[in-house]
Structures are given as C-alpha cells and as structure tokens.
Design an enzyme around this catalytic site. Structure first.
Site, PDB file in Angstrom:
ATOM      1  CG  ASP A   1      15.675  -2.044   0.883  1.00 10.09           C
ATOM      2  OD1 ASP A   1      16.360  -1.011   0.103  1.00 10.09           O
ATOM      3  OD2 ASP A   1      16.606  -3.104   1.307  1.00 10.09           O
TER       4      ASP A   1
ATOM      5  CG  ASN B   1      23.377  -9.908   4.354  1.00  8.72           C
ATOM      6  OD1 ASN B   1      23.365 -11.222   3.679  1.00  8.72           O
ATOM      7  ND2 ASN B   1      22.888  -8.931   3.589  1.00  8.72           N
TER       8      ASN B   1
ATOM      9  CD  GLN C   1      25.509  -6.383   9.810  1.00  9.60           C
ATOM     10  OE1 GLN C   1      26.388  -7.051  10.208  1.00  9.60           O
ATOM     11  NE2 GLN C   1      24.534  -5.856  10.648  1.00  9.60           N
TER      12      GLN C   1
ATOM     13  CG  HIS D   1      18.585  -5.210   8.242  1.00  9.14           C
ATOM     14  ND1 HIS D   1      19.790  -5.030   8.755  1.00  9.14           N
ATOM     15  CD2 HIS D   1      18.784  -5.350   6.960  1.00  9.14           C
ATOM     16  CE1 HIS D   1      20.714  -4.805   7.830  1.00  9.14           C
ATOM     17  NE2 HIS D   1      20.047  -4.889   6.584  1.00  9.14           N
TER      18      HIS D   1
ATOM     19  CG  HIS E   1      17.681  -7.689   3.181  1.00 11.70           C
ATOM     20  ND1 HIS E   1      17.599  -6.633   2.433  1.00 11.70           N
ATOM     21  CD2 HIS E   1      18.576  -7.781   3.988  1.00 11.70           C
ATOM     22  CE1 HIS E   1      18.525  -5.811   2.830  1.00 11.70           C
ATOM     23  NE2 HIS E   1      19.220  -6.551   3.606  1.00 11.70           N
TER      24      HIS E   1
END
Length: 134
Positions: free
Chosen positions: A31, A87, A94, A100, A102
């Site tokens: 990230d 999320n 989100q 996706h 995390h």
C-alpha cells in the site's frame, strides 16, 4: 476489468507497483499509504466493486492468498499480529470501488487504530436480526 479503475490497472500491470505476490487471479502489492510497515493489498485481477459483487470462487481464493501473504509478512517482519480489513461502501471506509483486502501487520504499541467500543446487543435487535435468517 473496468477501464477507469485504478486497481484494475495495477492488477493488469499497467501501473507500476511493489508486487509481493502474483498469480493468474490476484496481485498483492504494498500500500502506498501504509498504516504500518508491510501494509499490503490483495487485488483480484477481475473487477468487482465490493464483496457483494465478488463471485464466491474468487472470494474463497482471496482468503487463501491473503493467508499465505499475511503469514510471510508476519514472520518476515516479526510482526506481533496482523489485521485483515475489507471495507464495503463509503460508510465502511471504502475509497476505491474494487474489492480488496488490506493486510496490516501489527506491532506492539503501534499507533494503528482498527478498533471500536463494544456496544450491547439488545433483545429486540437480536430478534430482528435472527428473523432475517429464518
């Protein structure tokens, strides 16, 4: 794939990323705005805006990929724990409409905040929710 989806472009390799893992269905990247050292994102290569649009088979594979990469991050970075965060919708945090997960390595006394104050389940709420599954 969605033409204007940034995560689709990253998953396709059109936008450079620090790729930790890749197979035919997923790309896992670091990230760019990490919550902690090693914060990574599991990105399916097929587009689904959120969990509710994700095919069941992809959802199953996503958790297997997340587990494999999370174990490597936790061991390799000597993390004390790890959060999986996923999320759905703006109200849930989100910010990119591409499913996706995390992977957030956690370290003793870090400043990452993925917590909430426990509430109380009332009898009325419990009954209302249970009726949804009868």
């Amino acid at each position: 794939m969605e033409e204007n989806c940034i995560f689709c472009k990253i998953a396709r390799g059109e936008i450079p990323s620090a790729t930790l893992y890749e197979d035919e269905d997923f790309r896992v990247i670091l990230d760019l705005g990490p919550a902690s050292k090693g914060h990574a994102l599991v990105l399916p290569k097929t587009h689904a805006a959120n969990l509710f649009e994700l095919p069941d088979e992809t959802a199953q594979k996503a958790l297997v990929v997340a587990k494999r990469v999370a174990a490597c991050l936790k061991e390799g970075l000597h993390a004390d724990g790890l959060n999986l965060v996923q999320n759905n919708g703006a109200a849930a945090g989100q910010t990119v409409d591409h499913f996706h997960i995390h992977l957030i390595p956690r370290y003793q006394n870090d400043t990452v905040n993925v917590t909430w104050q426990p509430g109380e389940l009332s009898e009325a709420e419990k009954e209302e929710i249970l009726k949804l599954f009868q």
